[in-house]
Design a protein around this motif. Structure first.
Motif, PDB file in Angstrom:
ATOM      1  N   LEU A  19       0.377   8.674  -8.720  1.00 31.16           N
ATOM      2  CA  LEU A  19       1.010   9.892  -7.925  1.00 31.16           C
ATOM      3  C   LEU A  19       2.123   9.378  -6.968  1.00 31.16           C
ATOM      4  O   LEU A  19       2.023   8.154  -6.938  1.00 31.16           O
ATOM      5  CB  LEU A  19      -0.077  10.549  -7.179  1.00 31.16           C
ATOM      6  N   PRO A  20       2.894  10.088  -6.716  1.00 34.05           N
ATOM      7  CA  PRO A  20       4.175   9.601  -5.851  1.00 34.05           C
ATOM      8  C   PRO A  20       3.511   9.321  -4.593  1.00 34.05           C
ATOM      9  O   PRO A  20       2.364   9.584  -4.227  1.00 34.05           O
ATOM     10  CB  PRO A  20       4.982  10.851  -5.846  1.00 34.05           C
ATOM     11  N   SER A  21       4.253   8.382  -3.994  1.00 36.90           N
ATOM     12  CA  SER A  21       3.632   7.875  -2.565  1.00 36.90           C
ATOM     13  C   SER A  21       3.553   9.108  -1.637  1.00 36.90           C
ATOM     14  O   SER A  21       4.619   9.985  -1.849  1.00 36.90           O
ATOM     15  CB  SER A  21       4.716   6.733  -1.944  1.00 36.90           C
ATOM     16  N   VAL A  22       2.988   8.995  -0.727  1.00 39.27           N
ATOM     17  CA  VAL A  22       2.996  10.227   0.416  1.00 39.27           C
ATOM     18  C   VAL A  22       4.402  10.234   0.889  1.00 39.27           C
ATOM     19  O   VAL A  22       4.907  11.524   0.929  1.00 39.27           O
ATOM     20  CB  VAL A  22       2.167   9.647   1.633  1.00 39.27           C
ATOM     21  N   ARG A  23       5.260   9.308   1.287  1.00 39.34           N
ATOM     22  CA  ARG A  23       6.524   9.533   1.880  1.00 39.34           C
ATOM     23  C   ARG A  23       7.418   9.953   0.760  1.00 39.34           C
ATOM     24  O   ARG A  23       8.252  10.993   1.168  1.00 39.34           O
ATOM     25  CB  ARG A  23       7.109   8.026   2.308  1.00 39.34           C
ATOM     26  N   ASP A  28      10.420  14.608  -1.254  1.00 40.71           N
ATOM     27  CA  ASP A  28      10.655  15.738  -2.086  1.00 40.71           C
ATOM     28  C   ASP A  28      10.339  16.895  -1.897  1.00 40.71           C
ATOM     29  O   ASP A  28      11.098  17.940  -2.251  1.00 40.71           O
ATOM     30  CB  ASP A  28       9.925  15.229  -3.469  1.00 40.71           C
ATOM     31  N   LEU A  29       9.369  17.297  -1.241  1.00 42.45           N
ATOM     32  CA  LEU A  29       8.805  18.622  -0.928  1.00 42.45           C
ATOM     33  C   LEU A  29       9.316  19.160   0.514  1.00 42.45           C
ATOM     34  O   LEU A  29       9.095  20.364   0.708  1.00 42.45           O
ATOM     35  CB  LEU A  29       7.328  18.794  -1.072  1.00 42.45           C
ATOM     36  N   ARG A  30       9.983  18.330   1.001  1.00 41.89           N
ATOM     37  CA  ARG A  30      10.341  18.747   2.478  1.00 41.89           C
ATOM     38  C   ARG A  30       9.422  19.149   3.481  1.00 41.89           C
ATOM     39  O   ARG A  30       9.561  20.321   3.809  1.00 41.89           O
ATOM     40  CB  ARG A  30      11.298  19.479   2.211  1.00 41.89           C
ATOM     41  N   VAL A  31       8.119  18.494   3.382  1.00 36.30           N
ATOM     42  CA  VAL A  31       7.285  18.606   4.351  1.00 36.30           C
ATOM     43  C   VAL A  31       6.920  17.554   4.965  1.00 36.30           C
ATOM     44  O   VAL A  31       7.192  16.326   4.862  1.00 36.30           O
ATOM     45  CB  VAL A  31       5.677  19.072   3.579  1.00 36.30           C
ATOM     46  N   ASN A  32       5.927  17.542   6.146  1.00 34.28           N
ATOM     47  CA  ASN A  32       5.279  16.381   6.773  1.00 34.28           C
ATOM     48  C   ASN A  32       4.595  15.469   6.017  1.00 34.28           C
ATOM     49  O   ASN A  32       3.584  16.096   5.332  1.00 34.28           O
ATOM     50  CB  ASN A  32       4.585  17.018   8.037  1.00 34.28           C
ATOM     51  N   PRO A  33       4.722  14.018   6.053  1.00 33.50           N
ATOM     52  CA  PRO A  33       4.007  13.133   5.446  1.00 33.50           C
ATOM     53  C   PRO A  33       2.505  13.357   5.634  1.00 33.50           C
ATOM     54  O   PRO A  33       1.791  13.317   4.925  1.00 33.50           O
ATOM     55  CB  PRO A  33       4.353  12.003   5.902  1.00 33.50           C
ATOM     56  N   ALA A  37      -0.468  13.364   2.940  1.00 34.25           N
ATOM     57  CA  ALA A  37      -1.517  12.245   3.289  1.00 34.25           C
ATOM     58  C   ALA A  37      -2.905  13.226   3.285  1.00 34.25           C
ATOM     59  O   ALA A  37      -4.009  12.602   2.699  1.00 34.25           O
ATOM     60  CB  ALA A  37      -1.329  11.646   4.447  1.00 34.25           C
ATOM     61  N   GLN A  38      -2.955  14.433   4.102  1.00 34.71           N
ATOM     62  CA  GLN A  38      -4.139  14.980   3.980  1.00 34.71           C
ATOM     63  C   GLN A  38      -4.721  15.639   2.773  1.00 34.71           C
ATOM     64  O   GLN A  38      -5.786  15.554   2.213  1.00 34.71           O
ATOM     65  CB  GLN A  38      -4.010  16.233   5.012  1.00 34.71           C
ATOM     66  N   GLY A  56      -1.340   2.175  -4.128  1.00 37.61           N
ATOM     67  CA  GLY A  56      -1.144   3.858  -4.351  1.00 37.61           C
ATOM     68  C   GLY A  56      -2.145   4.653  -4.468  1.00 37.61           C
ATOM     69  O   GLY A  56      -3.215   4.184  -4.615  1.00 37.61           O
ATOM     70  N   THR A  57      -1.915   5.929  -5.086  1.00 38.72           N
ATOM     71  CA  THR A  57      -3.134   6.870  -5.472  1.00 38.72           C
ATOM     72  C   THR A  57      -2.703   7.201  -6.756  1.00 38.72           C
ATOM     73  O   THR A  57      -1.780   7.327  -7.224  1.00 38.72           O
ATOM     74  CB  THR A  57      -2.744   8.118  -4.482  1.00 38.72           C
TER      75      THR A  57
END
Length: 108
Positions: A19-23, A28-33, A37-38, A56-57
């Motif tokens: 999966l993409p990294s958290v950052r 990409d989604l313009r949300v808080n990391p 992560a949650q 990674g995940t």
């Protein structure tokens, strides 16, 4: 989370797919990391993904596609039922409409 589950259920993401990294996903989604992560933590807790420290995940190989499809079906059904109730329809009305759309007889 729903999108990751959906992508696994429809075989877009296979076992051990990173999966993409958290950052990266947060950017990409313009949300808080922390939000990403949650979501990843919850997916890990649910056995959908696993984490390799420093790498990674990844999608868990044992994430049963059938189980994910059933889970997604419940999510979709819940949304549809809530929307039906908001529009004054019963579960039976919704089932009849789905059957008609699926070509399973005359539901008038």
């Amino acid at each position: 989370m729903d999108e990751v589950r959906r992508m696994i259920a429809v075989d877009v993401l296979g076992p051990d797919t990173p999966l993409p990294s958290v950052r990266q996903l947060a950017a990409d989604l313009r949300v808080n990391p922390n939000t990403v992560a949650q979501a990843y933590r919850e997916l890990e807790r649910d056995g959908v993904v696993y984490v390799r420290r420093g790498q990674g995940t990844f999608v868990r190989g044992s994430a049963a596609t059938g189980d994910l499809k059933r889970t997604q079906a419940l999510v979709v059904a819940e949304r549809a039922l809530l929307d039906a109730h908001r529009n004054g329809l019963t579960a039976e009305d919704l089932i009849a409409a789905l059957a008609k759309l699926n070509g399973e007889g005359d539901a008038s």
